[in-house]
Enzyme design. Structure first.
Site, short mmCIF file in Angstrom:
data_model
loop_
_atom_site.label_atom_id
_atom_site.label_comp_id
_atom_site.label_asym_id
_atom_site.label_seq_id
_atom_site.Cartn_x
_atom_site.Cartn_y
_atom_site.Cartn_z
N SER A 1 0.85 -1.19 0.00
CA SER A 1 0.00 0.00 0.00
C SER A 1 0.89 1.24 0.00
O SER A 1 1.78 1.35 -0.84
CB SER A 1 -0.93 -0.07 1.21
OG SER A 1 -1.87 0.95 1.20
N HIS B 1 -2.44 -0.85 -3.48
CA HIS B 1 -3.57 0.06 -3.27
C HIS B 1 -3.29 1.36 -4.00
O HIS B 1 -2.17 1.86 -3.96
CB HIS B 1 -3.74 0.39 -1.79
CG HIS B 1 -4.19 -0.78 -0.97
ND1 HIS B 1 -4.03 -0.85 0.37
CD2 HIS B 1 -4.82 -1.93 -1.33
CE1 HIS B 1 -4.54 -1.98 0.83
NE2 HIS B 1 -5.01 -2.66 -0.19
N ASP C 1 -5.25 -4.58 5.42
CA ASP C 1 -5.51 -5.50 4.32
C ASP C 1 -4.31 -6.44 4.15
O ASP C 1 -3.17 -6.01 4.26
CB ASP C 1 -5.74 -4.69 3.04
CG ASP C 1 -6.32 -5.51 1.90
OD1 ASP C 1 -6.85 -6.61 2.16
OD2 ASP C 1 -6.25 -5.03 0.75
#
Ligand SMILES: C[S@@+](CC[C@H](N)C(=O)[O-])C[C@H]1O[C@@H](n2cnc3c(N)ncnc32)[C@H](O)[C@@H]1O
Lengths: 274, 200
Positions: B16, B43, B136
């Site tokens: 991310s 992400h 996540d």
């Protein structure tokens, strides 16, 4: 045999049971997504195994309706991919302007945001009054929400940005009125739209259309089902008719590809040429 | 008989905040004939185009691209999830996309990729969690480990954003926790054909 292999059998049996009992055919949907949805539902239901879902749904229609709701998660937005709408204005609208009347089909319209987005574009191009718009989905609950045209006011800020990026000429707030925390779509946009239930897998051609929009539906199908549904679209289009897909969907690797011209590769706009 | 490292057939990476830099260090280390495919969820903003995969493709010996719907997985390829779509791997080892709800506020979601990859690859899977400010991926990595795959986590001390690798460390008994600079060379040495020869 490990647990995963047993689950695969259970999923096959579940989908078969749904098909034989209720006529909804999810057997050729892309498995990885459908499995996620089944496991999500199983988790919420508190049942121990997928086969328990099968047992219950065979006799309990309300339970099946809940599963169906889970299978047809309909995430959508107004003016999703603004560039797509720009491309429609530049590449397709000039053609449509030459027709005395226009028939448009949104296949898999979900809660209708995409349908109203195109309706706005048609209005601004002066084409709305010539258009007959059909918007279909497999799931009646989203269709009734689409018909109502009531969305969350909180989304409108984002949709306004999308609308402007899509090349909108007016003020986006002209197209809805706010009431408490809802945005109610202007009824003049709904005038020429017919919402109807239609299953792309098991129902036949809906009628001849000048423009078919089917965005972010084919990704949920496996390759053989994609071919079948694309054939349905092929049969629904006259020579010169347009097919618009989602930004990550393409005809490139499919059998119908040779019958279409790529009008805009980025926006995924195609025109039937043979 | 297959050696222990030869059993692996896919590497999945979740990353991310800080990902461009981390991936820019790791992926250029992979040789042109790297025998495994790599699939990445990074992400990013929903309207982001394929800039990152194009950028990395110019800097890598392997082919770096955005995964297309129904595309078959190939070795020596690095596939990125497109912005605003979940990326899943089917049991027949093709990709599929979905616009289902966000998971951990993310679409693409790392957990969605990792969980589907476990269905497709079972124990023949390597999962890697890198820098990020999101939870996540932790549960997906745990599933990879439970299913007999290999779990690698970037050492949180070397992460520009340490929350994601920390969450993974808390959730999973990782096989390797490596500083950023070591991850690329580690993958190259462990999985490249040359090193396989050497271990025979
Ligand atoms: C992700 S939504 C796409 C909405 C919209 N077209 C968009 O791109 O924003 C997918 C829709 O396809 C519908 N759908 C799934 N299977 C279908 C089928 N066999 N026939 C018709 N619609 C279907 C679902 O109910 C859902 O509303």
């Amino acid at each position: 045999m490990n647990e995963r292999e047993i689950e695969t059998i259970e999923i096959n049996l579940l989908l078969e049971a749904i098909y034989q009992r209720y006529g909804y055919d999810f057997r050729r949907y892309a498995r990885a997504s459908i499995k996620r949805r089944i496991l999500n539902f199983l988790n919420k239901s508190g049942l121990p195994h997928i086969s328990d879902m099968t047992r219950v749904l065979l006799r309990d229609e309300a339970f099946f309706k809940e599963i169906l709701k889970n299978f047809t998660i309909s995430v959508t937005e107004m003016f999703r991919d603004p560039d797509f709408y720009q491309a429609i204005s530049h590449e397709i609208i000039p053609y449509l302007k030459t027709y005395p009347f226009i028939k448009i089909w949104h296949a898999g319209c979900a809660t209708g945001e995409e349908v109203y987005s195109l309706a706005i574009l048609l209005k601004e191009e002066g084409l709305y009054d010539r258009a007959t718009i059909f918007a279909t989905d497999i799931y009646d609950e989203v269709l009734s929400r689409a018909k109502e045209g009531i969305y969350s006011l909180a989304q409108m800020q984002k949709y306004t940005v999308n609308y402007q990026k899509a090349g909108g000429h007016r003020s986006f707030s002209d197209y809805y009125h706010a009431q408490y925390d809802s945005a109610i779509i202007d009824t003049s946009l709904a005038k020429n739209i017919t919402f109807a239930k239609h299953n792309l897998v098991t129902d036949s051609v809906f009628g001849e259309m000048h423009l078919i929009m089917c965005r972010n539906v084919l990704i949920y199908f496996n390759s053989s089902l994609q071919e079948q549904v694309l054939h349905l679209f092929y049969d629904s289009l006259p020579h010169g008719g347009f097919l618009c897909l989602g930004s990550k969907e393409t005809l490139r690797f499919t059998k119908v590809n040779r019958h279409f011209k790529e009008v805009d590769g980025q926006a995924k706009l195609y025109q039937k040429i043979s | 008989m297959k050696t222990r490292t030869e059993k692996y057939e896919m590497i999945v990476i979740g990353v991310s905040a800080g990902g461009t830099e981390a991936l820019g260090k790791i992926l250029p280390e992979l040789p042109e004939n790297f025998p495994l495919p790599v699939t990445v969820v990074q992400h990013m903003h929903p309207s982001q185009d394929a800039f990152l995969s194009r950028y990395l493709n110019e800097r890598c010996a392997v082919t770096v691209k955005e995964a297309s719907d129904k595309e078959p997985v190939q070795p020596a390829h690095v596939y990125f999830a497109p912005a605003n779509y979940h990326l899943l791997i089917e049991e027949n080892r093709t990709f599929s996309l979905s616009v289902d709800e966000k998971v951990h506020f993310s679409r693409p979601s790392i957990d969605v990729l990792f969980e589907s990859a476990v269905d497709a690859y079972g124990s023949c899977l390597v999962g890697i969690i890198l820098t990020g400010a999101n939870r996540d991926g932790a549960s997906g990595l745990k599933l990879i480990k439970q299913s007999g795959g290999m779990a690698i986590i970037q050492d949180p001390a070397t992460a520009s954003s340490c929350y994601m690798p920390k969450s993974a460390v808390d959730a999973v008994d990782a096989d390797y926790i490596l500083p950023l600079d070591d991850i690329g060379p580690f993958l190259r040495e462990k999985f490249s054909p040359v090193s396989r020869q050497a271990t025979r």
